[in-house]
Design a protein around this motif. Structure first.
Motif, mmCIF file in Angstrom:
data_model
loop_
_atom_site.group_PDB
_atom_site.id
_atom_site.type_symbol
_atom_site.label_atom_id
_atom_site.label_comp_id
_atom_site.label_asym_id
_atom_site.label_seq_id
_atom_site.Cartn_x
_atom_site.Cartn_y
_atom_site.Cartn_z
ATOM 1 N N GLY A 157 0.813 -1.207 0.000
ATOM 2 C CA GLY A 157 0.000 0.000 0.000
ATOM 3 C C GLY A 157 0.846 1.255 0.000
ATOM 4 N N GLY A 158 0.216 2.379 0.347
ATOM 5 C CA GLY A 158 0.941 3.641 0.469
ATOM 6 C C GLY A 158 1.366 4.217 -0.866
ATOM 7 N N ASN A 159 2.554 4.803 -0.878
ATOM 8 C CA ASN A 159 3.104 5.467 -2.052
ATOM 9 C C ASN A 159 4.307 4.682 -2.563
ATOM 10 O OD1 ASN A 159 1.642 8.315 -1.805
ATOM 11 N ND2 ASN A 159 2.357 7.757 0.232
ATOM 12 N N LEU A 160 4.425 4.623 -3.887
ATOM 13 C CA LEU A 160 5.556 3.920 -4.479
ATOM 14 C C LEU A 160 6.116 4.708 -5.655
ATOM 15 C CD1 LEU A 160 3.170 1.456 -3.906
ATOM 16 C CD2 LEU A 160 5.269 0.143 -4.175
ATOM 17 N N ILE A 161 7.428 4.584 -5.844
ATOM 18 C CA ILE A 161 8.071 5.139 -7.026
ATOM 19 C C ILE A 161 8.950 4.059 -7.633
ATOM 20 C CG2 ILE A 161 8.039 7.564 -6.324
ATOM 21 C CD1 ILE A 161 10.832 7.229 -5.228
ATOM 22 N N SER A 162 9.114 4.110 -8.943
ATOM 23 C CA SER A 162 10.041 3.172 -9.583
ATOM 24 C C SER A 162 11.443 3.758 -9.526
ATOM 25 C CB SER A 162 9.636 2.912 -11.036
ATOM 26 O OG SER A 162 9.796 4.069 -11.825
ATOM 27 N N VAL A 163 12.426 2.888 -9.314
ATOM 28 C CA VAL A 163 13.826 3.328 -9.308
ATOM 29 C C VAL A 163 14.671 2.365 -10.127
ATOM 30 C CG1 VAL A 163 13.697 4.502 -7.080
ATOM 31 C CG2 VAL A 163 14.356 2.093 -7.152
ATOM 32 N N LEU A 164 15.808 2.876 -10.560
ATOM 33 C CA LEU A 164 16.820 2.082 -11.244
ATOM 34 C C LEU A 164 18.170 2.426 -10.649
ATOM 35 C CD1 LEU A 164 15.652 2.623 -14.923
ATOM 36 C CD2 LEU A 164 15.603 0.438 -13.733
ATOM 37 N N GLU A 165 19.064 1.482 -10.665
ATOM 38 C CA GLU A 165 20.414 1.749 -10.196
ATOM 39 C C GLU A 165 21.284 2.204 -11.369
ATOM 40 O OE1 GLU A 165 22.079 -1.439 -7.954
ATOM 41 O OE2 GLU A 165 20.374 -1.587 -6.589
ATOM 42 N N VAL A 166 22.019 3.295 -11.158
ATOM 43 C CA VAL A 166 22.916 3.820 -12.181
ATOM 44 C C VAL A 166 24.323 3.917 -11.593
ATOM 45 C CG1 VAL A 166 21.050 5.138 -13.257
ATOM 46 C CG2 VAL A 166 22.513 6.247 -11.543
ATOM 47 N N PRO A 167 25.352 4.050 -12.426
ATOM 48 C CA PRO A 167 26.689 4.297 -11.892
ATOM 49 C C PRO A 167 26.684 5.539 -11.004
ATOM 50 C CG PRO A 167 26.806 3.749 -14.223
ATOM 51 C CD PRO A 167 25.355 3.902 -13.895
ATOM 52 N N HIS A 168 27.374 5.463 -9.882
ATOM 53 C CA HIS A 168 27.297 6.533 -8.880
ATOM 54 C C HIS A 168 27.671 7.899 -9.458
ATOM 55 C CE1 HIS A 168 26.577 7.352 -4.629
ATOM 56 N NE2 HIS A 168 27.508 8.296 -4.740
ATOM 57 N N GLU A 169 28.569 7.913 -10.425
ATOM 58 C CA GLU A 169 29.006 9.204 -10.983
ATOM 59 C C GLU A 169 27.928 9.875 -11.830
ATOM 60 O OE1 GLU A 169 30.771 5.863 -13.606
ATOM 61 O OE2 GLU A 169 30.469 6.276 -11.461
ATOM 62 N N GLU A 170 26.807 9.185 -12.084
ATOM 63 C CA GLU A 170 25.732 9.767 -12.893
ATOM 64 C C GLU A 170 24.551 10.274 -12.072
ATOM 65 O OE1 GLU A 170 24.465 7.091 -15.926
ATOM 66 O OE2 GLU A 170 26.493 6.707 -16.677
ATOM 67 N N VAL A 171 24.605 10.136 -10.761
ATOM 68 C CA VAL A 171 23.433 10.460 -9.941
ATOM 69 C C VAL A 171 23.067 11.937 -9.981
ATOM 70 C CG1 VAL A 171 23.713 8.513 -8.374
ATOM 71 C CG2 VAL A 171 24.887 10.669 -7.884
ATOM 72 N N TYR A 172 24.017 12.816 -10.311
ATOM 73 C CA TYR A 172 23.747 14.258 -10.297
ATOM 74 C C TYR A 172 22.690 14.667 -11.318
ATOM 75 C CZ TYR A 172 26.444 14.699 -14.608
ATOM 76 O OH TYR A 172 26.875 14.573 -15.904
ATOM 77 N N LYS A 173 22.367 13.784 -12.240
ATOM 78 C CA LYS A 173 21.393 14.109 -13.292
ATOM 79 C C LYS A 173 19.960 13.763 -12.922
ATOM 80 C CE LYS A 173 23.663 11.554 -16.325
ATOM 81 N NZ LYS A 173 24.082 10.918 -17.605
ATOM 82 N N TYR A 174 19.744 13.129 -11.748
ATOM 83 C CA TYR A 174 18.437 12.542 -11.451
ATOM 84 C C TYR A 174 17.964 12.867 -10.035
ATOM 85 C CZ TYR A 174 19.996 9.579 -15.361
ATOM 86 O OH TYR A 174 20.465 9.121 -16.562
ATOM 87 N N GLY A 175 16.699 12.533 -9.776
ATOM 88 C CA GLY A 175 16.219 12.453 -8.418
ATOM 89 C C GLY A 175 16.699 11.150 -7.804
ATOM 90 N N VAL A 176 17.147 11.205 -6.543
ATOM 91 C CA VAL A 176 17.767 10.055 -5.899
ATOM 92 C C VAL A 176 17.076 9.810 -4.556
ATOM 93 C CG1 VAL A 176 19.934 9.106 -4.988
ATOM 94 C CG2 VAL A 176 19.972 10.595 -6.997
#
Length: 293
Positions: A157-176
């Motif tokens: 239940g509750g709230n859910l979001i989909s996530v994917l794992e990316v190389p750590h050096e690319e996280v600055y481009k996304y919501g984390v």
């Protein structure tokens, strides 16, 4: 922590008001969401995904110049009559048909961010939980991304979001996400950070364009608080719900194609064509020939 009543996910919101400027001049007269990936418009993949997940009512948040997007799902009388007279197979049009009343459009008059686009659908959503699908993100898997999320929702239940794992050096481009306890593909969400510096990122799990949210998010969005870029951010509204309702991330078992970029669009077209029984062998031969040259 309170747990809201677990109502079924019947409605989905598709924010499709964007101008598609990165694809000009192709999008001067054609909405970006109607550009074809192989032989289906981009928006059709998101619609098919929602349908497979059991969602019944699709809500388009549109803007100016998006009339063709809605008409794509209307009945084309002249086209169908001509095909019928010529004995043509019309099954390719089946996916474009809706039961009357199951496609609803609302207008976002000004581009004030994703959170504002979702808020524009508040009257249609009412007091029900709902899904959000960003058509730019073509999520490809079996079962598809939203089906995986609805199955998870039926568990927690509750709230859910989909996530994917990316190389750590690319996280600055996304919501984390800031992760908590993990249970298979499910991760408790402790926090959300929009485009963090690499050294400050709490994880390498990025938000990937699919959401299931409780209707209370509309109460947060109605405050019209502006965030990054001077826009009303959905991420900010979701972050305020963490701790008051269950909040989980579902790590998607499948592929993501960023069709908001030209490179991602080309990648999606090639990848999906290679999977087709009627095209895959020939497309592979063409690609090998071009690469050899």
């Amino acid at each position: 922590m309170s747990s809201p009543e677990r109502k079924p996910i019947r409605k989905a919101v598709f924010p499709v008001a964007g101008l598609g400027t990165r694809f000009l001049p192709a999008t001067k007269a054609i909405p970006k969401e109607l550009l074809p990936v192989v032989d289906r418009p981009l928006i059709q993949y998101a619609i098919d995904e929602a349908r497979e997940a059991g969602i019944e009512q699709m809500i388009f948040v549109t803007g100016r110049g998006k009339t063709a997007l809605v008409e794509n799902f209307d009945i084309a009388y002249e086209l169908e009559e001509t095909m019928r007279e010529r004995g043509k197979d019309m099954s390719a049009l089946d996916c474009t048909r809706f039961t009357p009343g199951d496609l609803i459009t609302v207008r976002q008059q000004v581009p004030m961010g994703l959170g504002h686009a979702i808020w524009c659908a508040r009257a249609v959503i009412g007091d029900e939980p709902f899904a959000i699908l960003l058509p730019d993100e073509l999520m490809w898997g079996k079962p598809n991304c939203m089906k995986q999320m609805v199955d998870a929702y039926n568990e927690v239940g509750g709230n859910l979001i989909s996530v994917l794992e990316v190389p750590h050096e690319e996280v600055y481009k996304y919501g984390v996400i800031t992760p908590g306890a993990e249970n298979g593909a499910l991760t408790e969400v402790k926090g959300l950070v929009e485009k963090p510096a690499v050294e400050d990122a709490p994880s390498n799990k990025i938000v990937s364009g699919r959401y299931i949210l409780q209707p209370e998010v509309m109460r947060t969005l109605e405050n019209q608080e502006k965030g990054a870029g001077g826009e009303i951010q959905l991420t900010d509204a979701m972050a305020k719900m963490i701790g008051s309702q269950p909040f989980h991330a579902v790590t998607f078992d499948g592929a993501r194609y960023d069709c908001g970029s030209k490179l991602g669009f080309v990648e999606a077209t090639l990848a999906l064509a290679l999977e087709r029984d009627d095209l895959g062998k020939d497309v592979r031969a063409i690609a090998q020939k071009l690469l050899a040259e």
